[in-house]
Scaffold this active site. Structure first.
Site, PDB file in Angstrom:
ATOM      1  N   TYR A  48       0.849  -1.195   0.000  1.00  0.00           N
ATOM      2  CA  TYR A  48       0.000   0.000   0.000  1.00  0.00           C
ATOM      3  C   TYR A  48       0.883   1.243   0.000  1.00  0.00           C
ATOM      4  CZ  TYR A  48      -3.485   3.438   1.413  1.00  0.00           C
ATOM      5  OH  TYR A  48      -4.297   4.544   1.453  1.00  0.00           O
ATOM      6  N   ASP A  62      -1.108  15.969   5.978  1.00  0.00           N
ATOM      7  CA  ASP A  62      -1.982  15.251   5.040  1.00  0.00           C
ATOM      8  C   ASP A  62      -3.277  16.033   4.833  1.00  0.00           C
ATOM      9  OD1 ASP A  62      -3.113  13.289   3.434  1.00  0.00           O
ATOM     10  OD2 ASP A  62      -3.808  12.101   5.141  1.00  0.00           O
ATOM     11  N   ASP A  89      -3.017   5.722  -2.751  1.00  0.00           N
ATOM     12  CA  ASP A  89      -3.980   6.712  -2.290  1.00  0.00           C
ATOM     13  C   ASP A  89      -3.961   7.898  -3.251  1.00  0.00           C
ATOM     14  OD1 ASP A  89      -5.402   8.657  -0.917  1.00  0.00           O
ATOM     15  OD2 ASP A  89      -4.244   8.499   0.936  1.00  0.00           O
ATOM     16  N   ASP A  91      -6.157  10.416  -3.046  1.00  0.00           N
ATOM     17  CA  ASP A  91      -6.901  11.513  -2.408  1.00  0.00           C
ATOM     18  C   ASP A  91      -8.241  11.746  -3.125  1.00  0.00           C
ATOM     19  OD1 ASP A  91      -5.020  11.804  -0.445  1.00  0.00           O
ATOM     20  OD2 ASP A  91      -4.029  13.520  -1.339  1.00  0.00           O
ATOM     21  N   HIS A 116      -7.291   4.366  -4.837  1.00  0.00           N
ATOM     22  CA  HIS A 116      -8.593   4.678  -4.245  1.00  0.00           C
ATOM     23  C   HIS A 116      -8.818   6.185  -4.265  1.00  0.00           C
ATOM     24  CE1 HIS A 116      -7.015   5.925  -0.265  1.00  0.00           C
ATOM     25  NE2 HIS A 116      -6.295   4.809  -0.227  1.00  0.00           N
ATOM     26  N   GLU A 118     -11.466   9.288  -2.946  1.00  0.00           N
ATOM     27  CA  GLU A 118     -12.380   9.522  -1.833  1.00  0.00           C
ATOM     28  C   GLU A 118     -13.424  10.584  -2.134  1.00  0.00           C
ATOM     29  OE1 GLU A 118      -9.694  12.145   1.179  1.00  0.00           O
ATOM     30  OE2 GLU A 118      -8.833  10.286   0.427  1.00  0.00           O
ATOM     31  N   CYS A 126      -6.911  14.079   6.816  1.00  0.00           N
ATOM     32  CA  CYS A 126      -6.755  12.704   7.255  1.00  0.00           C
ATOM     33  C   CYS A 126      -8.109  12.126   7.652  1.00  0.00           C
ATOM     34  CB  CYS A 126      -5.777  12.638   8.423  1.00  0.00           C
ATOM     35  SG  CYS A 126      -5.669  11.010   9.186  1.00  0.00           S
ATOM     36  N   ARG A 161     -13.339   5.256  -1.861  1.00  0.00           N
ATOM     37  CA  ARG A 161     -13.288   5.452  -0.407  1.00  0.00           C
ATOM     38  C   ARG A 161     -14.391   6.431  -0.022  1.00  0.00           C
ATOM     39  NH1 ARG A 161      -8.299   8.133   3.135  1.00  0.00           N
ATOM     40  NH2 ARG A 161      -9.662   9.597   4.256  1.00  0.00           N
ATOM     41  N   GLU A 191     -14.036   4.335   5.383  1.00  0.00           N
ATOM     42  CA  GLU A 191     -13.064   4.897   6.310  1.00  0.00           C
ATOM     43  C   GLU A 191     -13.631   5.121   7.705  1.00  0.00           C
ATOM     44  OE1 GLU A 191     -10.268   4.976   7.333  1.00  0.00           O
ATOM     45  OE2 GLU A 191      -9.120   6.612   6.443  1.00  0.00           O
ATOM     46  N   ASN A 213      -8.896  -0.204   7.145  1.00  0.00           N
ATOM     47  CA  ASN A 213      -7.717   0.615   7.408  1.00  0.00           C
ATOM     48  C   ASN A 213      -7.314   0.464   8.865  1.00  0.00           C
ATOM     49  OD1 ASN A 213      -5.752   2.570   7.628  1.00  0.00           O
ATOM     50  ND2 ASN A 213      -7.112   4.310   7.265  1.00  0.00           N
TER      51      ASN A 213
END
Length: 302
Positions: A48, A62, A89, A91, A116, A118, A126, A161, A191, A213
């Site tokens: 990952y 983040d 990731d 974002d 992924h 989101e 985060c 996500r 998440e 996660n």
């Protein structure tokens, strides 16, 4: 040596096959290419690549400050060295749906196995912090549709996500997960689930793989891989764990220099030179060099 022996397409197909088998895919987070090689060496099923880690590596929080170029470059460096599939990731896709489409193709070209995307408002934060905001349903679905339509390799995994659990609760998360799947998502990343029952509820809501996660210091308890497998989770990530372990050790080492004047007491905790050479395959490079640079000067003409 140099690059993995498998092509990106082969790694993506293997990822899909593993997910289809129903077995849990364990994906620790790599913070650099060397840590990805260690993950593979230890027998895990995937690697990952966390957006939080990429940001931290640049000395940034983040909160959506990294760029597609930075993420793709680092992701490609990590994917290059491992035979394992890599999930990155992405974002919020680095912009609107057209930007999302470009993101997919850039990450495909970088050799990643999947990404992924989101449903947070951009700039994101985060997923285990309070005060998150998510986009409306139409915007979330447009992002996923854009990603699915833009990919050229059908085996490239597009995971959705959703952070809506922390905003509107579990029922909203179940509903959004279903709609994201209808929009074309290959897998769902719910998440900040509160407990195993919530993972189980998401599992019952969709017929695609789901991800858990297991980040330290977050909203979710650190469930074991067996507990997660028992409620139907298909992928588990440990996104920042290796970075936290490494930085913790680095900090303790620096403090030891300050207090003791040397690192003699810490040497037994260090990775040995021999182990490092084994991971980066010094022997393979040496053998290759010997084959390339072995030549005879006897018949050389002046």
């Amino acid at each position: 040596m140099l690059h993995s022996t498998l092509t990106a397409s082969a790694k993506r197909r293997a990822f899909r096959e593993r997910l289809a088998s129903g077995d849990l895919v364990r994906m620790p987070g790599a913070f650099n290419p060397l840590s990805a090689k260690l993950i593979e060496d230890k027998g895990f099923e995937g690697v990952y690549i966390s957006g939080a880690v990429l940001a931290a590596d640049l000395g940034l929080p983040d909160i959506g400050l990294t760029t597609l170029t930075e993420v793709a470059q680092r992701g490609g460096q990590i994917a290059r060295v491992t035979e394992l599939p890599t999930l990155i990731d992405a974002d919020t896709g680095f912009g609107e749906p057209m930007n999302v489409a470009r993101t997919v193709q850039v990450l495909e070209d970088a050799g990643l196995g999947g990404m992924h995307l989101e449903d947070q408002v951009n700039p994101k934060r985060c997923g285990h912090l309070d005060g998150k905001a998510v986009v409306d349903e139409a915007t979330a679905l447009k992002r996923i549709r854009a990603a699915v339509e833009a990919r050229r390799d059908p085996d490239f995994l597009v995971m959705a996500r959703t952070d809506i659990r922390g905003v509107d609760g579990l029922e909203a998360a179940k509903d959004r997960a279903k709609k994201l799947v209808d929009a074309g998502a290959d897998a769902i990343f719910p998440e900040a689930m509160a407990d195993l029952a919530e993972f189980e509820a998401i599992r019952a809501s969709v017929d695609v793989p789901i991800l858990a996660n297991m980040t330290e210091f977050g909203k979710s308890e650190l469930f074991s891989t067996q507990q997660l497998a028992d409620v139907g989770v298909n992928i588990v990530i440990f996104p920042v764990s290796l970075l936290r372990l490494a930085m913790g050790a680095a900090e303790r080492g620096l403090e030891t220099i300050l207090t003791e004047g040397s690192l003699n007491s810490r040497v037994p905790e260090m990775q040995t030179r021999a182990r490092l050479y084994e991971l980066v395959d010094y022997a393979g490079y040496s053998e290759f060099d010997a084959g390339v640079y072995t030549f005879d000067l006897k018949n050389n003409r002046s």
